[in-house]
Design an enzyme around this catalytic site. Structure first.
Site, PDB file in Angstrom:
ATOM      1  N   HIS A  17       0.842  -1.191   0.000  1.00 48.28           N
ATOM      2  CA  HIS A  17       0.000   0.000   0.000  1.00 48.28           C
ATOM      3  C   HIS A  17       0.882   1.248   0.000  1.00 48.28           C
ATOM      4  O   HIS A  17       2.100   1.173   0.140  1.00 48.28           O
ATOM      5  CB  HIS A  17      -0.974  -0.002   1.172  1.00 48.28           C
ATOM      6  CG  HIS A  17      -0.339   0.334   2.487  1.00 48.28           C
ATOM      7  ND1 HIS A  17      -1.001   0.986   3.486  1.00 48.28           N
ATOM      8  CD2 HIS A  17       0.889   0.098   2.982  1.00 48.28           C
ATOM      9  CE1 HIS A  17      -0.216   1.154   4.530  1.00 48.28           C
ATOM     10  NE2 HIS A  17       0.939   0.618   4.244  1.00 48.28           N
ATOM     11  N   CYS A  36       6.010   6.694   4.031  1.00 48.90           N
ATOM     12  CA  CYS A  36       4.881   5.808   3.686  1.00 48.90           C
ATOM     13  C   CYS A  36       4.057   6.369   2.531  1.00 48.90           C
ATOM     14  O   CYS A  36       3.163   5.682   2.040  1.00 48.90           O
ATOM     15  CB  CYS A  36       4.021   5.600   4.929  1.00 48.90           C
ATOM     16  SG  CYS A  36       4.997   4.974   6.291  1.00 48.90           S
ATOM     17  N   HIS A  42       4.786   0.275  -0.378  1.00 48.47           N
ATOM     18  CA  HIS A  42       5.576  -0.661   0.452  1.00 48.47           C
ATOM     19  C   HIS A  42       4.631  -1.761   0.921  1.00 48.47           C
ATOM     20  O   HIS A  42       3.415  -1.637   0.841  1.00 48.47           O
ATOM     21  CB  HIS A  42       6.219   0.062   1.645  1.00 48.47           C
ATOM     22  CG  HIS A  42       5.230   0.689   2.557  1.00 48.47           C
ATOM     23  ND1 HIS A  42       4.686   1.954   2.332  1.00 48.47           N
ATOM     24  CD2 HIS A  42       4.632   0.239   3.671  1.00 48.47           C
ATOM     25  CE1 HIS A  42       3.833   2.242   3.286  1.00 48.47           C
ATOM     26  NE2 HIS A  42       3.762   1.204   4.108  1.00 48.47           N
ATOM     27  N   HIS A  44       3.349  -5.036   3.624  1.00 48.79           N
ATOM     28  CA  HIS A  44       3.264  -5.541   4.989  1.00 48.79           C
ATOM     29  C   HIS A  44       2.803  -6.986   4.951  1.00 48.79           C
ATOM     30  O   HIS A  44       2.034  -7.384   4.080  1.00 48.79           O
ATOM     31  CB  HIS A  44       2.240  -4.739   5.811  1.00 48.79           C
ATOM     32  CG  HIS A  44       2.619  -3.322   6.055  1.00 48.79           C
ATOM     33  ND1 HIS A  44       3.675  -2.951   6.845  1.00 48.79           N
ATOM     34  CD2 HIS A  44       2.100  -2.164   5.579  1.00 48.79           C
ATOM     35  CE1 HIS A  44       3.784  -1.643   6.857  1.00 48.79           C
ATOM     36  NE2 HIS A  44       2.844  -1.134   6.093  1.00 48.79           N
ATOM     37  N   ASP A  77      -8.859  -9.414  -3.200  1.00 50.45           N
ATOM     38  CA  ASP A  77      -7.575  -9.116  -3.857  1.00 50.45           C
ATOM     39  C   ASP A  77      -7.033  -7.775  -3.349  1.00 50.45           C
ATOM     40  O   ASP A  77      -7.737  -6.977  -2.773  1.00 50.45           O
ATOM     41  CB  ASP A  77      -7.743  -9.115  -5.372  1.00 50.45           C
ATOM     42  CG  ASP A  77      -8.674  -7.998  -5.793  1.00 50.45           C
ATOM     43  OD1 ASP A  77      -9.680  -8.289  -6.419  1.00 50.45           O
ATOM     44  OD2 ASP A  77      -8.398  -6.847  -5.428  1.00 50.45           O
ATOM     45  N   HIS A  78      -5.734  -7.585  -3.576  1.00 48.80           N
ATOM     46  CA  HIS A  78      -5.053  -6.473  -2.911  1.00 48.80           C
ATOM     47  C   HIS A  78      -5.439  -5.115  -3.471  1.00 48.80           C
ATOM     48  O   HIS A  78      -5.356  -4.122  -2.806  1.00 48.80           O
ATOM     49  CB  HIS A  78      -3.534  -6.660  -3.029  1.00 48.80           C
ATOM     50  CG  HIS A  78      -3.104  -7.968  -2.441  1.00 48.80           C
ATOM     51  ND1 HIS A  78      -3.566  -8.393  -1.236  1.00 48.80           N
ATOM     52  CD2 HIS A  78      -2.333  -8.958  -2.899  1.00 48.80           C
ATOM     53  CE1 HIS A  78      -3.054  -9.582  -0.972  1.00 48.80           C
ATOM     54  NE2 HIS A  78      -2.315  -9.947  -1.962  1.00 48.80           N
ATOM     55  N   GLU A 121      -0.446  -4.581  11.595  1.00 47.02           N
ATOM     56  CA  GLU A 121       0.212  -4.139  10.350  1.00 47.02           C
ATOM     57  C   GLU A 121       1.676  -4.570  10.399  1.00 47.02           C
ATOM     58  O   GLU A 121       2.259  -4.967   9.417  1.00 47.02           O
ATOM     59  CB  GLU A 121       0.117  -2.628  10.206  1.00 47.02           C
ATOM     60  CG  GLU A 121       0.786  -2.119   8.950  1.00 47.02           C
ATOM     61  CD  GLU A 121       0.782  -0.619   8.864  1.00 47.02           C
ATOM     62  OE1 GLU A 121       1.438   0.041   9.695  1.00 47.02           O
ATOM     63  OE2 GLU A 121       0.117  -0.101   7.957  1.00 47.02           O
TER      64      GLU A 121
HETATM   65  N1  LIG Z   1      -2.077   5.648  12.692  1.00 46.82           N
HETATM   66  C1  LIG Z   1      -1.334   5.066  11.745  1.00 46.82           C
HETATM   67  N2  LIG Z   1      -0.062   5.467  11.532  1.00 46.82           N
HETATM   68  C2  LIG Z   1       0.682   4.846  10.574  1.00 46.82           C
HETATM   69  C3  LIG Z   1       0.155   3.800   9.813  1.00 46.82           C
HETATM   70  C4  LIG Z   1      -1.214   3.404  10.045  1.00 46.82           C
HETATM   71  O1  LIG Z   1      -1.735   2.492   9.381  1.00 46.82           O
HETATM   72  N3  LIG Z   1      -1.898   4.066  11.008  1.00 46.82           N
HETATM   73  N4  LIG Z   1       0.917   3.171   8.876  1.00 46.82           N
HETATM   74  C5  LIG Z   1       2.184   3.543   8.660  1.00 46.82           C
HETATM   75  C6  LIG Z   1       2.929   2.915   7.584  1.00 46.82           C
HETATM   76  O2  LIG Z   1       2.100   2.033   6.882  1.00 46.82           O
HETATM   77  C7  LIG Z   1       4.212   2.172   7.965  1.00 46.82           C
HETATM   78  O3  LIG Z   1       4.583   1.199   7.063  1.00 46.82           O
HETATM   79  C8  LIG Z   1       4.143   1.433   9.270  1.00 46.82           C
HETATM   80  O4  LIG Z   1       5.248   1.729   9.969  1.00 46.82           O
HETATM   81  P1  LIG Z   1       6.677   1.017   9.802  1.00 46.82           P
HETATM   82  O5  LIG Z   1       7.670   2.060  10.108  1.00 46.82           O
HETATM   83  O6  LIG Z   1       6.843   0.325   8.497  1.00 46.82           O
HETATM   84  O7  LIG Z   1       6.641  -0.142  10.832  1.00 46.82           O
HETATM   85  P2  LIG Z   1       7.095  -0.005  12.304  1.00 46.82           P
HETATM   86  O8  LIG Z   1       6.605   1.302  12.861  1.00 46.82           O
HETATM   87  O9  LIG Z   1       6.691  -1.235  13.068  1.00 46.82           O
HETATM   88  O10 LIG Z   1       8.680   0.058  12.141  1.00 46.82           O
HETATM   89  P3  LIG Z   1       9.712  -0.126  13.306  1.00 46.82           P
HETATM   90  O11 LIG Z   1      11.011   0.253  12.686  1.00 46.82           O
HETATM   91  O12 LIG Z   1       9.648  -1.592  13.699  1.00 46.82           O
HETATM   92  O13 LIG Z   1       9.300   0.776  14.441  1.00 46.82           O
HETATM   93  C9  LIG Z   1       2.826   4.611   9.410  1.00 46.82           C
HETATM   94  N5  LIG Z   1       1.952   5.234  10.368  1.00 46.82           N
HETATM   95 ZN   LIG Z   2       2.500   0.710   5.564  1.00 51.10          ZN
END
Ligand SMILES: Nc1nc2c(c(=O)[nH]1)N=C([C@H](O)[C@H](O)COP(=O)(O)OP(=O)(O)OP(=O)(O)O)CN2
Ligand SMILES: [Zn+2]
Length: 136
Positions: A17, A36, A42, A44, A77-78, A121
């Protein structure tokens, strides 16, 4: 009087996404979502836990057949059109999954009713939705 239990099924799925809100400018999206918002997107490996609450049917010993619960969690599907106009955050994805499952379960005749969708996620980013609505 029967026992009320919480029946849970966990499934995993991978999806890519990009966090982007069509209501914001490109600059605002970049500022808000940072890495993001990258147009390349990217991925998940999501984990979703669906919990159904209900009374154990004395005849079957089940709230509902886990085979049915497994069936209804099949993630579509995605490239989900639903996310063309809303950000594909975990929050919105958990709500999307909730309503898909709720529709499916309401067609089945069993004791259980959808209680909770818990979406991971990442190992550290988790959203829980229980069907609640705000007043505004
Ligand atoms: N409220 C939200 N904030 C964020 C979301 C979301 O869905 N709701 N999603 C993202 C991004 O999708 C991002 O990929 C997720 O964060 P990411 O950095 O990949 O994963 P971690 O935080 O677990 O990484 P660590 O390095 O392990 O901390 C961002 N914000
Ligand atoms: Zn993400």
């Amino acid at each position: 009087m029967g026992s009320i239990v919480y029946l849970s099924r966990i499934e995993t799925f991978s999806a890519a996404h990009r966090l982007h809100s069509p209501s914001l400018s490109d600059e605002e999206n970049e500022k808000l979502y940072g890495k993001c918002n990258n147009p390349n997107g990217h991925g998940h490996n999501y984990k979703v836990e669906v919990i159904v609450k209900g009374k154990i049917d004395p005849l079957t010993g089940m709230v509902m057949n886990l085979e049915e619960l497994k069936e209804c969690i099949k993630i579509t599907d995605h490239d989900v059109p639903y996310f063309k106009n809303i950000p594909s955050t975990s929050e919105n994805l958990a709500v999307f999954i909730w309503y898909n499952i709720k529709d499916y379960l309401s067609e089945k005749s069993h004791e259980g009713k959808l209680y909770e969708v818990k979406l991971y996620e990442t190992e550290k980013n988790v959203v829980i939705y229980r069907g609640e609505k705000s007043d505004d």
